[in-house]
Motif scaffolding. Sequence first.
Motif, PDB file in Angstrom:
ATOM      1  N   LYS A 138       0.106   2.902  20.987  1.00 30.95           N
ATOM      2  CA  LYS A 138       0.473   1.764  21.836  1.00 30.95           C
ATOM      3  C   LYS A 138       0.587   0.489  21.010  1.00 30.95           C
ATOM      4  O   LYS A 138       1.519  -0.289  21.187  1.00 30.95           O
ATOM      5  CB  LYS A 138      -0.566   1.571  22.951  1.00 30.95           C
ATOM      6  N   THR A 139      -0.351   0.290  20.106  1.00 27.38           N
ATOM      7  CA  THR A 139      -0.323  -0.901  19.255  1.00 27.38           C
ATOM      8  C   THR A 139       0.911  -0.881  18.368  1.00 27.38           C
ATOM      9  O   THR A 139       1.601  -1.908  18.217  1.00 27.38           O
ATOM     10  CB  THR A 139      -1.603  -0.994  18.402  1.00 27.38           C
ATOM     11  N   ARG A 158       3.967  -1.691  20.451  1.00 28.35           N
ATOM     12  CA  ARG A 158       3.987  -3.110  20.804  1.00 28.35           C
ATOM     13  C   ARG A 158       4.424  -3.962  19.610  1.00 28.35           C
ATOM     14  O   ARG A 158       5.285  -4.827  19.737  1.00 28.35           O
ATOM     15  CB  ARG A 158       2.617  -3.559  21.311  1.00 28.35           C
TER      16      ARG A 158
END
Length: 135
Positions: A97-98, A101
């Motif tokens: 997810k990081t 993003r």
Amino acid sequence: TPAQCDQYMAEMTQIGHMLGATDLPNNWHATRQALNAYRDHLVFDDRAREIMRCIAQYPVDWPDRPFMALVLQAAFDITPDWALAMMGRAPACPPHKTGTRLALICGAQPVQWMLDQQGVAPTARSRLEPNPAKM
């Protein structure tokens, strides 16, 4: 950040009201509560699958496909786990997810620059500013 999520929801609520919607949540916490309230009424049926297929196969030029894939993945990354389970999707792990993003932030920089230079807001501002050549 939580403050950015609240700002985004407040802005989207204004758009929803302009389109005729009422009783919309105006912050992230209220939005999550509203989604949870609908949880027992939601289904992921053939119609929803078709909509997801259309979104996933949105027609863009081949150079734009990686960016659009990032946008779609980012959307899944903020989707509640229970909704992902309804869709048969597993949630991404925190490092993924990081990474998504950060890649989306980096990939959006040229788009943001272009919008800052030639988008709706600067175009509207230029129409309001006096033009010395016309005076």
